[in-house]
Scaffold this active site. Structure first.
Site, PDB file in Angstrom:
ATOM      1  N   ARG A   1       0.665  -1.419  -0.093  1.00 28.01           N
ATOM      2  CA  ARG A   1      -0.033   0.054  -0.001  1.00 28.01           C
ATOM      3  C   ARG A   1       1.012   1.160  -0.053  1.00 28.01           C
ATOM      4  NH1 ARG A   1      -3.700  -0.518   4.991  1.00 28.01           N
ATOM      5  NH2 ARG A   1      -1.603  -1.365   5.593  1.00 28.01           N
TER       6      ARG A   1
ATOM      7  N   ASN B   1      -5.900  -2.612   1.758  1.00 34.86           N
ATOM      8  CA  ASN B   1      -6.223  -4.202   1.796  1.00 34.86           C
ATOM      9  C   ASN B   1      -7.551  -4.518   1.860  1.00 34.86           C
ATOM     10  OD1 ASN B   1      -3.344  -4.362   1.801  1.00 34.86           O
ATOM     11  ND2 ASN B   1      -3.221  -4.518   4.365  1.00 34.86           N
TER      12      ASN B   1
END
Length: 93
Positions: free
Chosen positions: A19, A37
């Site tokens: 990320r 996520n």
């Protein structure tokens, strides 16, 4: 012209900095959107910007950061054009 897509990346993509890497990479390409996520172990992102920059990000997502092992990527058109400012990391969904 602005292109907006939703991508879902599978493989070993959680717990490897995916990320943060995606946010840095997207910002370096001048893209807007978000990344998060997913509870199923994948990473999902919405990418928005110039079509060539979005394509460059999709290509980068196929590789990911050094510790990731991407096994697949799904790319879908997204209708969120114009809805973002910046690029953020969102909570797991």
């Amino acid at each position: 012209m602005v292109r907006s897509v939703r991508v879902r990346v599978g493989g070993r993509v959680q717990g490897v900095g995916y990320r943060a890497w995606a946010r840095r990479t997207a910002l370096s390409l001048g893209l807007e959107g978000w990344v998060r996520n997913r509870r199923d172990g994948s990473v999902e992102a919405v990418l928005q910007g110039a079509p060539d920059r979005v394509e460059a990000m999709i290509a980068a997502c196929r590789e990911g950061p050094a510790d990731a092992s991407v096994t697949g990527i799904e790319v879908l058109a997204d209708e969120a054009a114009g809805a973002f400012t910046g690029f953020e990391i969102r909570e797991t969904a």
